[in-house]
Design a protein around this motif. Structure first.
Motif, PDB file in Angstrom:
ATOM      1  N   ILE A 183       0.840  -1.199   0.000  1.00 43.89           N
ATOM      2  CA  ILE A 183       0.000   0.000   0.000  1.00 43.89           C
ATOM      3  C   ILE A 183       0.873   1.247   0.000  1.00 43.89           C
ATOM      4  O   ILE A 183       0.637   2.195  -0.746  1.00 43.89           O
ATOM      5  CB  ILE A 183      -0.964   0.007   1.208  1.00 43.89           C
ATOM      6  CG1 ILE A 183      -2.043  -1.048   1.019  1.00 43.89           C
ATOM      7  CG2 ILE A 183      -1.588   1.385   1.420  1.00 43.89           C
ATOM      8  CD1 ILE A 183      -2.883  -1.288   2.253  1.00 43.89           C
ATOM      9  N   THR A 197       2.394   1.460  -3.639  1.00 45.21           N
ATOM     10  CA  THR A 197       1.493   1.700  -4.764  1.00 45.21           C
ATOM     11  C   THR A 197       0.668   2.970  -4.607  1.00 45.21           C
ATOM     12  O   THR A 197       0.393   3.648  -5.592  1.00 45.21           O
ATOM     13  CB  THR A 197       0.541   0.515  -4.987  1.00 45.21           C
ATOM     14  OG1 THR A 197      -0.224   0.309  -3.804  1.00 45.21           O
ATOM     15  CG2 THR A 197       1.304  -0.734  -5.364  1.00 45.21           C
ATOM     16  N   GLN A 198       0.253   3.304  -3.381  1.00 45.47           N
ATOM     17  CA  GLN A 198      -0.591   4.476  -3.182  1.00 45.47           C
ATOM     18  C   GLN A 198       0.216   5.733  -2.866  1.00 45.47           C
ATOM     19  O   GLN A 198      -0.171   6.828  -3.258  1.00 45.47           O
ATOM     20  CB  GLN A 198      -1.601   4.223  -2.068  1.00 45.47           C
ATOM     21  CG  GLN A 198      -2.527   3.062  -2.351  1.00 45.47           C
ATOM     22  CD  GLN A 198      -3.314   3.243  -3.623  1.00 45.47           C
ATOM     23  OE1 GLN A 198      -3.915   4.285  -3.842  1.00 45.47           O
ATOM     24  NE2 GLN A 198      -3.305   2.245  -4.481  1.00 45.47           N
ATOM     25  N   HIS A 238       3.719   5.867  -3.340  1.00 50.01           N
ATOM     26  CA  HIS A 238       4.942   5.834  -4.160  1.00 50.01           C
ATOM     27  C   HIS A 238       6.205   6.003  -3.312  1.00 50.01           C
ATOM     28  O   HIS A 238       7.132   6.702  -3.684  1.00 50.01           O
ATOM     29  CB  HIS A 238       4.876   6.886  -5.270  1.00 50.01           C
ATOM     30  CG  HIS A 238       3.625   6.770  -6.076  1.00 50.01           C
ATOM     31  ND1 HIS A 238       3.413   5.736  -6.964  1.00 50.01           N
ATOM     32  CD2 HIS A 238       2.497   7.521  -6.102  1.00 50.01           C
ATOM     33  CE1 HIS A 238       2.216   5.873  -7.511  1.00 50.01           C
ATOM     34  NE2 HIS A 238       1.628   6.938  -7.004  1.00 50.01           N
ATOM     35  N   SER A 298     -10.578   1.791   1.656  1.00 56.72           N
ATOM     36  CA  SER A 298      -9.694   1.970   0.510  1.00 56.72           C
ATOM     37  C   SER A 298      -8.841   3.218   0.740  1.00 56.72           C
ATOM     38  O   SER A 298      -9.368   4.320   0.915  1.00 56.72           O
ATOM     39  CB  SER A 298     -10.522   2.141  -0.767  1.00 56.72           C
ATOM     40  OG  SER A 298      -9.724   2.666  -1.814  1.00 56.72           O
ATOM     41  N   ILE A 299      -7.539   3.037   0.726  1.00 57.12           N
ATOM     42  CA  ILE A 299      -6.626   4.172   0.895  1.00 57.12           C
ATOM     43  C   ILE A 299      -6.794   5.146  -0.265  1.00 57.12           C
ATOM     44  O   ILE A 299      -6.816   6.359  -0.074  1.00 57.12           O
ATOM     45  CB  ILE A 299      -5.161   3.678   1.001  1.00 57.12           C
ATOM     46  CG1 ILE A 299      -4.991   2.800   2.244  1.00 57.12           C
ATOM     47  CG2 ILE A 299      -4.186   4.842   1.003  1.00 57.12           C
ATOM     48  CD1 ILE A 299      -5.289   3.489   3.554  1.00 57.12           C
ATOM     49  N   ARG A 300      -6.944   4.621  -1.467  1.00 55.03           N
ATOM     50  CA  ARG A 300      -7.118   5.480  -2.643  1.00 55.03           C
ATOM     51  C   ARG A 300      -8.364   6.354  -2.504  1.00 55.03           C
ATOM     52  O   ARG A 300      -8.327   7.560  -2.720  1.00 55.03           O
ATOM     53  CB  ARG A 300      -7.206   4.659  -3.919  1.00 55.03           C
ATOM     54  CG  ARG A 300      -7.475   5.521  -5.160  1.00 55.03           C
ATOM     55  CD  ARG A 300      -7.461   4.687  -6.388  1.00 55.03           C
ATOM     56  NE  ARG A 300      -6.100   4.193  -6.545  1.00 55.03           N
ATOM     57  CZ  ARG A 300      -5.570   3.824  -7.677  1.00 55.03           C
ATOM     58  NH1 ARG A 300      -6.283   3.856  -8.764  1.00 55.03           N
ATOM     59  NH2 ARG A 300      -4.341   3.400  -7.741  1.00 55.03           N
ATOM     60  N   MET A 356      -7.745   9.038   0.122  1.00 56.48           N
ATOM     61  CA  MET A 356      -6.886  10.120  -0.369  1.00 56.48           C
ATOM     62  C   MET A 356      -7.647  11.030  -1.325  1.00 56.48           C
ATOM     63  O   MET A 356      -7.515  12.253  -1.271  1.00 56.48           O
ATOM     64  CB  MET A 356      -5.630   9.541  -1.031  1.00 56.48           C
ATOM     65  CG  MET A 356      -4.687   8.960   0.006  1.00 56.48           C
ATOM     66  SD  MET A 356      -3.188   8.170  -0.620  1.00 56.48           S
ATOM     67  CE  MET A 356      -2.855   8.898  -2.160  1.00 56.48           C
ATOM     68  N   GLN A 357      -8.478  10.438  -2.185  1.00 54.21           N
ATOM     69  CA  GLN A 357      -9.266  11.251  -3.111  1.00 54.21           C
ATOM     70  C   GLN A 357     -10.272  12.115  -2.361  1.00 54.21           C
ATOM     71  O   GLN A 357     -10.560  13.233  -2.774  1.00 54.21           O
ATOM     72  CB  GLN A 357      -9.977  10.357  -4.128  1.00 54.21           C
ATOM     73  CG  GLN A 357      -9.023   9.746  -5.126  1.00 54.21           C
ATOM     74  CD  GLN A 357      -9.691   8.709  -6.021  1.00 54.21           C
ATOM     75  OE1 GLN A 357     -10.790   8.233  -5.744  1.00 54.21           O
ATOM     76  NE2 GLN A 357      -9.008   8.360  -7.100  1.00 54.21           N
TER      77      GLN A 357
END
Length: 175
Positions: A109, A112-113, A115, A147-149, A152-153
């Motif tokens: 995580i 990928t999320q 970087h 969901s981390i994504r 963050m969004q």
């Protein structure tokens, strides 16, 4: 120690020890269900052969962990190989391997999320950024984001939501 495919000789030597009808003295299995998965993890272990013990000091066991089942409705199969010096029950060893995988998921995580592997911070900068990333991930989880994504969004361009997350107390219910 995880033995990956880039360690070709060692990987082949261990893989060969578990092929065919060889006697494997140590086995344990567990079914993992949930989050769209139904996977049976089977651990097989045996004493490391002499040539591996000589090359890898302290090694006493070679271990194969095989996962088969379904993930998100699709067939799943994975084989992981390990060297270990631990002397414990097969069930405890399988739990250690599974726990290690969950730690690997945390690092996946982060990469990928966030970087994380692309950053080239050094010294105190690396430590400070890692601390901030960990705080951000923990705040997103605390706020109830699975969901981390998505988390963050939701807060990237909303400073009010970001500050509200930072002020949230751990015992408060997520929104």
């Amino acid at each position: 120690m995880t033995v990956k495919g880039n360690q070709k000789t060692l990987h082949r030597q261990i893989r060969c020890q578990f092929q065919g009808k060889r006697h494997i003295p140590v086995e344990a299995s567990v079914l993992e269900e949930g989050h769209g998965r139904a996977i049976t993890w089977t651990l097989r272990a045996k004493q490391a052969p002499e040539h591996i013990r000589q090359a890898w000091s302290g090694t006493s066991w070679i271990v194969e962990v095989n996962g088969t089942g379904t993930r998100d409705g699709k067939p799943f199969q994975a084989i992981h190989l390990f060297l270990t010096s631990l002397r414990t029950t097969p069930e405890a060893l399988l739990q250690l391997v599974r726990d290690r995988r969950s730690i690997g998921g945390w690092h996946w995580i982060r990469d990928t999320q966030l970087h994380e592997d692309a950053h080239r911070y050094r010294g105190n900068g690396a430590w400070a950024m890692a601390t901030l990333r960990t705080a951000a991930l923990n705040l997103l989880r605390l706020a109830g984001f699975q969901s981390i994504r998505a988390g963050m969004q939701a807060v990237t361009h909303d400073i009010t939501a970001l500050l509200a997350m930072a002020r949230r107390q751990p015992n408060q219910e997520p929104n």
